[in-house]
Design a protein around this motif. Structure first.
Motif, PDB file in Angstrom:
ATOM      1  N   HIS A 163       0.837  -1.200   0.000  1.00 33.55           N
ATOM      2  CA  HIS A 163       0.000   0.000   0.000  1.00 33.55           C
ATOM      3  C   HIS A 163       0.877   1.256   0.000  1.00 33.55           C
ATOM      4  O   HIS A 163       1.880   1.309   0.699  1.00 33.55           O
ATOM      5  CB  HIS A 163      -0.836   0.075   1.271  1.00 33.55           C
ATOM      6  CG  HIS A 163      -1.783  -1.080   1.494  1.00 33.55           C
ATOM      7  ND1 HIS A 163      -1.379  -2.386   1.653  1.00 33.55           N
ATOM      8  CD2 HIS A 163      -3.135  -1.091   1.624  1.00 33.55           C
ATOM      9  CE1 HIS A 163      -2.438  -3.151   1.865  1.00 33.55           C
ATOM     10  NE2 HIS A 163      -3.514  -2.399   1.853  1.00 33.55           N
ATOM     11  N   MET A 164       0.421   2.258  -0.725  1.00 28.80           N
ATOM     12  CA  MET A 164       1.040   3.578  -0.604  1.00 28.80           C
ATOM     13  C   MET A 164      -0.008   4.531  -0.031  1.00 28.80           C
ATOM     14  O   MET A 164      -1.084   4.701  -0.618  1.00 28.80           O
ATOM     15  CB  MET A 164       1.518   4.102  -1.961  1.00 28.80           C
ATOM     16  CG  MET A 164       2.232   5.438  -1.849  1.00 28.80           C
ATOM     17  SD  MET A 164       2.145   6.386  -3.363  1.00 28.80           S
ATOM     18  CE  MET A 164       3.590   5.820  -4.183  1.00 28.80           C
ATOM     19  N   VAL A 165       0.309   5.135   1.110  1.00 26.91           N
ATOM     20  CA  VAL A 165      -0.618   6.096   1.717  1.00 26.91           C
ATOM     21  C   VAL A 165      -0.297   7.486   1.156  1.00 26.91           C
ATOM     22  O   VAL A 165       0.861   7.911   1.159  1.00 26.91           O
ATOM     23  CB  VAL A 165      -0.477   6.092   3.251  1.00 26.91           C
ATOM     24  CG1 VAL A 165      -1.382   7.157   3.876  1.00 26.91           C
ATOM     25  CG2 VAL A 165      -0.811   4.720   3.818  1.00 26.91           C
ATOM     26  N   ILE A 166      -1.318   8.165   0.682  1.00 29.85           N
ATOM     27  CA  ILE A 166      -1.117   9.512   0.133  1.00 29.85           C
ATOM     28  C   ILE A 166      -1.870  10.500   1.022  1.00 29.85           C
ATOM     29  O   ILE A 166      -3.108  10.508   1.063  1.00 29.85           O
ATOM     30  CB  ILE A 166      -1.605   9.578  -1.330  1.00 29.85           C
ATOM     31  CG1 ILE A 166      -0.807   8.550  -2.157  1.00 29.85           C
ATOM     32  CG2 ILE A 166      -1.424  10.984  -1.907  1.00 29.85           C
ATOM     33  CD1 ILE A 166      -1.623   7.865  -3.199  1.00 29.85           C
ATOM     34  N   MET A 167      -1.088  11.267   1.770  1.00 30.95           N
ATOM     35  CA  MET A 167      -1.685  12.228   2.692  1.00 30.95           C
ATOM     36  C   MET A 167      -2.109  13.482   1.914  1.00 30.95           C
ATOM     37  O   MET A 167      -1.536  13.779   0.846  1.00 30.95           O
ATOM     38  CB  MET A 167      -0.670  12.599   3.791  1.00 30.95           C
ATOM     39  CG  MET A 167      -0.277  11.428   4.694  1.00 30.95           C
ATOM     40  SD  MET A 167      -1.691  10.682   5.555  1.00 30.95           S
ATOM     41  CE  MET A 167      -2.135  11.988   6.699  1.00 30.95           C
ATOM     42  N   PRO A 168      -3.068  14.246   2.442  1.00 30.92           N
ATOM     43  CA  PRO A 168      -3.553  15.428   1.710  1.00 30.92           C
ATOM     44  C   PRO A 168      -2.465  16.468   1.454  1.00 30.92           C
ATOM     45  O   PRO A 168      -2.557  17.236   0.498  1.00 30.92           O
ATOM     46  CB  PRO A 168      -4.632  16.007   2.642  1.00 30.92           C
ATOM     47  CG  PRO A 168      -4.986  14.917   3.581  1.00 30.92           C
ATOM     48  CD  PRO A 168      -3.813  14.000   3.688  1.00 30.92           C
ATOM     49  N   ASP A 169      -1.392  16.465   2.278  1.00 29.91           N
ATOM     50  CA  ASP A 169      -0.342  17.480   2.090  1.00 29.91           C
ATOM     51  C   ASP A 169       0.771  17.017   1.139  1.00 29.91           C
ATOM     52  O   ASP A 169       1.758  17.734   0.948  1.00 29.91           O
ATOM     53  CB  ASP A 169       0.271  17.849   3.456  1.00 29.91           C
ATOM     54  CG  ASP A 169       1.019  16.687   4.087  1.00 29.91           C
ATOM     55  OD1 ASP A 169       0.906  15.545   3.582  1.00 29.91           O
ATOM     56  OD2 ASP A 169       1.731  16.911   5.087  1.00 29.91           O
ATOM     57  N   ALA A 170       0.636  15.821   0.563  1.00 29.96           N
ATOM     58  CA  ALA A 170       1.715  15.293  -0.293  1.00 29.96           C
ATOM     59  C   ALA A 170       1.862  16.114  -1.568  1.00 29.96           C
ATOM     60  O   ALA A 170       0.899  16.723  -2.044  1.00 29.96           O
ATOM     61  CB  ALA A 170       1.417  13.841  -0.640  1.00 29.96           C
ATOM     62  N   ASP A 171       3.079  16.106  -2.133  1.00 30.87           N
ATOM     63  CA  ASP A 171       3.315  16.767  -3.424  1.00 30.87           C
ATOM     64  C   ASP A 171       2.740  15.848  -4.507  1.00 30.87           C
ATOM     65  O   ASP A 171       3.306  14.789  -4.812  1.00 30.87           O
ATOM     66  CB  ASP A 171       4.836  16.957  -3.604  1.00 30.87           C
ATOM     67  CG  ASP A 171       5.180  17.607  -4.935  1.00 30.87           C
ATOM     68  OD1 ASP A 171       4.494  17.329  -5.950  1.00 30.87           O
ATOM     69  OD2 ASP A 171       6.150  18.377  -4.959  1.00 30.87           O
ATOM     70  N   TYR A 202      -0.607  -9.560   4.264  1.00 31.81           N
ATOM     71  CA  TYR A 202       0.767  -9.399   3.794  1.00 31.81           C
ATOM     72  C   TYR A 202       1.425  -8.201   4.462  1.00 31.81           C
ATOM     73  O   TYR A 202       0.738  -7.244   4.847  1.00 31.81           O
ATOM     74  CB  TYR A 202       0.789  -9.185   2.278  1.00 31.81           C
ATOM     75  CG  TYR A 202       0.371 -10.399   1.482  1.00 31.81           C
ATOM     76  CD1 TYR A 202       1.091 -11.582   1.547  1.00 31.81           C
ATOM     77  CD2 TYR A 202      -0.764 -10.368   0.662  1.00 31.81           C
ATOM     78  CE1 TYR A 202       0.717 -12.697   0.812  1.00 31.81           C
ATOM     79  CE2 TYR A 202      -1.148 -11.476  -0.081  1.00 31.81           C
ATOM     80  CZ  TYR A 202      -0.402 -12.638  -0.001  1.00 31.81           C
ATOM     81  OH  TYR A 202      -0.773 -13.730  -0.725  1.00 31.81           O
ATOM     82  N   GLY A 203       2.743  -8.242   4.536  1.00 36.54           N
ATOM     83  CA  GLY A 203       3.460  -7.115   5.150  1.00 36.54           C
ATOM     84  C   GLY A 203       4.838  -6.954   4.542  1.00 36.54           C
ATOM     85  O   GLY A 203       5.832  -6.846   5.247  1.00 36.54           O
ATOM     86  N   ASN A 204       4.901  -6.942   3.208  1.00 34.18           N
ATOM     87  CA  ASN A 204       6.210  -6.855   2.556  1.00 34.18           C
ATOM     88  C   ASN A 204       6.736  -5.416   2.565  1.00 34.18           C
ATOM     89  O   ASN A 204       7.648  -5.080   3.292  1.00 34.18           O
ATOM     90  CB  ASN A 204       6.108  -7.393   1.126  1.00 34.18           C
ATOM     91  CG  ASN A 204       7.400  -8.031   0.668  1.00 34.18           C
ATOM     92  OD1 ASN A 204       8.033  -8.757   1.448  1.00 34.18           O
ATOM     93  ND2 ASN A 204       7.806  -7.783  -0.562  1.00 34.18           N
ATOM     94  N   GLY A 205       6.134  -4.558   1.726  1.00 38.34           N
ATOM     95  CA  GLY A 205       6.573  -3.171   1.660  1.00 38.34           C
ATOM     96  C   GLY A 205       5.389  -2.224   1.771  1.00 38.34           C
ATOM     97  O   GLY A 205       4.233  -2.625   1.584  1.00 38.34           O
ATOM     98  N   THR A 206       5.686  -0.964   2.086  1.00 34.80           N
ATOM     99  CA  THR A 206       4.652   0.065   2.109  1.00 34.80           C
ATOM    100  C   THR A 206       5.343   1.424   1.983  1.00 34.80           C
ATOM    101  O   THR A 206       6.562   1.504   2.138  1.00 34.80           O
ATOM    102  CB  THR A 206       3.813   0.000   3.403  1.00 34.80           C
ATOM    103  OG1 THR A 206       2.702   0.898   3.294  1.00 34.80           O
ATOM    104  CG2 THR A 206       4.624   0.389   4.630  1.00 34.80           C
ATOM    105  N   ALA A 207       4.558   2.447   1.689  1.00 36.53           N
ATOM    106  CA  ALA A 207       5.137   3.788   1.568  1.00 36.53           C
ATOM    107  C   ALA A 207       4.117   4.818   2.022  1.00 36.53           C
ATOM    108  O   ALA A 207       2.906   4.569   1.974  1.00 36.53           O
ATOM    109  CB  ALA A 207       5.532   4.060   0.113  1.00 36.53           C
ATOM    110  N   ILE A 208       4.641   5.952   2.469  1.00 37.39           N
ATOM    111  CA  ILE A 208       3.763   7.092   2.762  1.00 37.39           C
ATOM    112  C   ILE A 208       4.326   8.312   2.039  1.00 37.39           C
ATOM    113  O   ILE A 208       5.545   8.491   1.982  1.00 37.39           O
ATOM    114  CB  ILE A 208       3.643   7.349   4.289  1.00 37.39           C
ATOM    115  CG1 ILE A 208       2.555   8.397   4.559  1.00 37.39           C
ATOM    116  CG2 ILE A 208       4.976   7.756   4.915  1.00 37.39           C
ATOM    117  CD1 ILE A 208       2.132   8.479   6.019  1.00 37.39           C
ATOM    118  N   PHE A 209       3.446   9.081   1.440  1.00 32.95           N
ATOM    119  CA  PHE A 209       3.852  10.346   0.818  1.00 32.95           C
ATOM    120  C   PHE A 209       3.193  11.469   1.599  1.00 32.95           C
ATOM    121  O   PHE A 209       1.974  11.543   1.716  1.00 32.95           O
ATOM    122  CB  PHE A 209       3.477  10.379  -0.672  1.00 32.95           C
ATOM    123  CG  PHE A 209       4.536   9.730  -1.531  1.00 32.95           C
ATOM    124  CD1 PHE A 209       4.817   8.365  -1.411  1.00 32.95           C
ATOM    125  CD2 PHE A 209       5.289  10.478  -2.438  1.00 32.95           C
ATOM    126  CE1 PHE A 209       5.813   7.751  -2.172  1.00 32.95           C
ATOM    127  CE2 PHE A 209       6.288   9.887  -3.199  1.00 32.95           C
ATOM    128  CZ  PHE A 209       6.555   8.528  -3.078  1.00 32.95           C
TER     129      PHE A 209
END
Ligand code: NAD
Length: 498
Positions: free
Chosen positions: A254-262, A410-417
């Motif tokens: 999963h990639m989490v995209i926060m409202p303040d991300a570019d 699953y818990g392989n990779g994740t990212a937050i922007f």
């Protein structure tokens, strides 16, 4: 005319004797380009016997001399990197530049392994007791086996054998039967680098070859990378047979995209992470979790035109950004996931089905698909698709986004922007995933760190490469030594104290 592949056994190429063979395809054309032998249990036994014999001398070679072989191998890899990438691209389908990136990441593990004289050093404590010193050794295990997946036919074997071999073990590689040629090419380069016979062997095959390794008493450890059901089987069977096992499985990143991300950075990163290598990466982002309604709206608005202009073509086409899927069966499986998403009510924003590439009508091409309004109950959310399909899941806030990730099997990779340091720090600490990216979409650890997921993405305790790799391929021995002088003091029946 298709090529006939051979095993690489004890420094020699050997014909398959079992009478069983598999077809290797060019996924861009659908043509059979090679035939790969499937080893019988007897052939596996012969290979393990050769590796077992070679261990007796290789394990006695000094770490510095083992490192020197790796330095020569490294030079040869640099010289032949493009050719290796072309072999990967032809059988896997990924575009040449992507294959070159894979080879480069593999080379970095070899660079790391050349440091083995330092990496394998033990510890020493002077005077743990009166006239008593203590020190530790890291000793090789014996014959170790690597069983690898189709999606990184050069890099994943390179995660394993450079460290295993420089630690003093001998190695049997069972590569994927779908793109097996890279393994033979690596074996030839190792031979040219002066690696003694029997230290690195390639045995091709399917379940029979794998089971032969899992049950062989002289195989001390198994490194596996592949899908979760097989990883679990390898771990259980290998450990039941007394082996040390690390078995890396599938993923849903999963990639989490926060409202303040570019948002421009998010879209560029997401395009590569979701659709690079046609989504056939264990670190591919397959779920974009948008926080806030406006974030979802902005993301989809910007992603759609990029997806529609994605250049899909054969791996050999220098302008192509995404190649075909690995097999016809896999193409059908990914198609059925898209059908399931539609029937379960997700909104198909971009539909990659029914794509043909001119001049490559027999290839297993699929365009990029994008789903919006995916929910955690849907099959396309729960399962690994391993294709160019991205799901957008809308979360109301950060807590909902992270809960979703932590509850996934699953818990392989994740990212937050995000631009918020505090949120990123909380995410890195709280998330139940093995590899985390902060404004980095594909956080594959560099060679000196270790690669591995959590939950059902890894069975076993030890991650691959980095110092964890050195520990996986060695046994720790601790020595307590005294050199007494003078007459014997008589027996002491108390538990020894320092
Ligand atoms: P796979 O599990 O089908 O095959 C992996 C290896 O296992 C191959 O060498 C294959 O010959 C062997 N194998 C297959 N079926 C077997 C059986 N029944 N018994 C014994 N051995 C068997 O995986 P794949 O399709 O080649 O690769 C894709 C999968 O690998 C995806 O799930 C992907 O996420 C995963 N993967 C994980 C990582 C990671 O680091 N976690 C990295 C790359 C790929």
């Amino acid at each position: 005319m298709s090529a006939q592949l051979k095993h690489y056994n004890n420094g020699k190429v050997t014909d398959g004797k079992s009478g069983r063979f598999g077809d290797v395809y060019n996924p861009a054309t659908g043509e059979v380009i090679a035939s790969v032998p499937f080893a019988s249990t007897d052939e596996v036994n012969d290979t393990v016997a050769a590796a077992h014999e070679a261990f007796k001398t290789w394990s006695q070679v000094t770490p510095m001399r083992r490192a020197r072989v790796m330095f020569r191998f490294l030079e040869l890899l640099h010289k032949n990197a493009k050719e290796l990438a072309t072999i990967v691209s032809r059988e896997h389908g990924k575009v040449q530049a992507d294959a070159e990136g894979e080879v480069q990441r593999g080379i970095e593990i070899v660079e790391y392994a050349t440091g083995i004289p330092s990496l394998i050093k033990g510890e020493n404590t002077d005077s743990v007791g009166s006239g008593v010193d203590s020190y530790s050794l890291r000793q090789p295990l014996g014959v170790v086996a690597g069983i690898t997946p189709f999606n990184f036919p050069a890099m994943v074997p390179l995660w394993m054998f450079p460290i295993a071999i420089t630690c003093g073990n001998t190695f049997v590689l069972k590569p994927s039967e779908r793109d097996p040629s890279a393994a033979n090419f690596l074996a030839e380069l190792l031979h040219e680098a002066g690696l003694p016979e029997g230290v690195f062997n390639v045995i091709h095959g399917d379940k029979e070859a794998v089971d032969g390794l899992l049950h062989h008493p002289d195989v001390a450890a198994i490194s596996f990378v592949g899908s979760t059901p097989i990883a679990e089987y390898i771990y259980k069977t290998g450990t039941d047979n007394g082996k040390r096992v690390q078995a890396l499985g599938g993923a849903k990143n999963h990639m989490v995209i926060m409202p303040d991300a570019d948002m421009d950075q998010v879209v560029d990163a997401l395009m590569g992470a979701a659709y690079g290598s046609a989504g056939e990466r264990c670190m591919a982002i397959s779920v974009a979790v948008t926080v806030g309604e406006n974030t979802a709206h902005e993301l989809i608005k910007r992603l759609k035109p990029k997806i529609e202009s994605l250049k899909i073509g054969a791996g050999s086409d220098a302008s192509a950004e995404m190649g075909p899927l690995i097999t016809k069966q896999h193409h059908e499986k990914v198609t059925s996931y898209i059908e399931s998403g539609v029937s379960q009510g997700a909104e198909l924003v971009c539909d990659g089905r029914n794509l043909t590439v001119q001049g490559f009508e027999g290839g297993y091409f699929m365009g990029a698909s994008l789903f919006d309004k995916v929910t955690p109950e849907m099959k396309i959310y729960k399962e690994e698709i391993f294709g160019p399909v991205l799901s957008v899941v809308r979360a109301a806030n950060y807590a909902e986004a992270t809960k979703m990730i932590n509850e996934h099997e699953y818990g392989n990779g994740t990212a937050i922007f995000t631009r918020d340091g505090g949120t990123a720090r909380d995410f890195a600490r709280d998330i139940q995933v093995g590899m985390v990216g902060i404004n980095v979409a594909i956080p594959v650890p560099v060679a000196s760190h270790s690669f591995g997921g959590w939950k059902r993405s890894l069975f076993g305790d030890v991650h691959m490469h980095g110092i964890e790799g050195v520990h996986f391929y060695t046994k720790l021995k601790t020595i307590t030594a005294r050199w007494p002088e003078g007459p014997a003091q008589g027996a002491d029946y108390h538990f020894p104290q320092m």
